[in-house]
Design a protein around this motif. Sequence first.
Motif: not given
Length: 610
Positions: A587-590, A595-596, A598-604
């Motif tokens: 899920x999004x929250x998970x 770190x990973x 998805x987190x990099x994509x989200x930060x960008x």
Amino acid sequence: MRTRTRRIDDAALVQPGRGLTLRTGASRIRLVDRRVLALGRGEGAVIAGLTAIGSMVSALFVAQGVLVARTLALVFDGAEFAAVVPWLGAIVAVLAVRSALVWTYQTRSAAAAGRVAGRLRSRLYRQVTDLGPGWAGGQRSGALQTTLVDGVEQIESYFRLFVAQLIVSLLTVAGVVAALLVIDPLIGVVVGVLVVVAAAGPAISWRFLGTGLRHWWTAAPALSAEFVDSMQGASTLKIFGASALRGEDLKARSADVLDANMALNRVEHAWLQPFSLAGAAAGVSAIWIGIARLDAGAISSTSLLLVLLLVGEALRPVAETKRALHFAMQGMGAAEGVLEILDAEPAAREGELTLSHGTFGVSDGRTALALDGVTLRYRPGDEPALDRCSIEVGAGERVALVGPSGAGKTTVASVLLRFFVPQSGSVRVGGIDVAQLELDSLRHSVGLVPQDAYLFTGTIADNLRLARPDASEAEMLTALEQAAALEIIARLPDGLASDVGERGNRLSGGERQRIAIARAFLTDAPILVLDEATSSVDVESERTIQAALDRLSVGRSVLMIAHRLSTVRHADRIVVLDNGHVLDIGTHDDLASRPGRYRQLLDADQADRS
């Protein structure tokens, strides 16, 4: 003096899948090719009739020669005018009948060739649609257009002007030479040999035209492709001040077409000229031998006149065949490209099973769609676009695909719809392997809202009815309301009957997207694929479109291909792709909590919005 490098070379003309080069491709071209003649299947009786009519026309030319010879003989013998009148009347009657037959020949040959072209266009359309977007995406649009449009017209001319004419010419030459042999065997043999040599000119010269013909038919579509590219990218050329540079490139390619055409003309005339001299020699020989035979008392003056007229009739169909050869060259050059399309094998084969919407219950835990270990390479030797990729979407579930550009997100939708067939692994819809499904059944079960919605030239109603041809006006208005698109209809003067322009250019990107969503509402498919459906619109339009997509998603199994991660926060599961691999699922929250990728994509994504 300006020099330029020829752009059309042997290596550039290798055709994918067949390895045809200039030389090997030319060896496939035949003046009379059974594969091309097969395109006229169904018109055999008409062509036979045309041959009969053409033969009658030639026979009437011969009859005219006989009548003219007899009339002149009467005049030379001092006959009264009254004795000549019936022969003049007969000549007029022959001319009238021949004119009627020529008109019949031309109209029927045009109709038959038009039917051949019509059936060929239908076959090509079905074939291109069967080959699918994956195949079409690998073709130059201008070159493909040239083959599908100009190529068919050239083949139409081949059937209209050459096929029956060739048969008529052979029959006429044989008949006239036989008549000459009866009148005088010596004249018949000499003239017959020379006429046969002249008639053989087109067939012999053809052997030397193949490579040049392939140059010409490859240069012409290449030029069309560059022109289409230039028109589609005119704004970009203006922005970078590159219009003049592009113009020079097009000028060079135009010169390639001219060079190819001139090379064909040089070869054609170089080889046809000696054979034309053979035809002239036939006439001269007939006069010389005829005079000698007349002086020896072997033939009469009437027979000499008849010989001279018959020689002209023997050479007439030869000359007509030479003129028709030009259309044969163009037709056979075009036929190779047309046959390449017709011979191409669709990647996706038709299955036999159909899907019903009841297959996709949303409350019984079924799997709506699944990719299991799918590997796809677009071309042999390429890096895989999908590499042992496994994704599952349950009935009624919303699953998002995220990842950088080139991760393989859109490729997942392409293999689901069978635009491409993976080299390994399986794709299942409703628990059934898509390879077992009828393609129409599969695609009617999957509603697609693409990133760049394509609208055809026509009205809004025309574009909506692509989804459901029988949709009523009320149903279309309901779909537009659900897609938040009623305001579009309200501002247009003709409502549903308003013309959207070419590619929908009279509407904004957001408006085109909402029309596409309305189409998906009309399709009412149980599976919905949203391919970055909001990535090309502004923030305000994004909110409107996202609300419409949320309504569209209710009760359906949804695969969301996302560029903006704000659109996937409420997905049931998110699949992270990179280089065709599944890196992570959650899920999004998970996914956001650790770190990973998805987190990099989200930060960008957040950085882009700030």
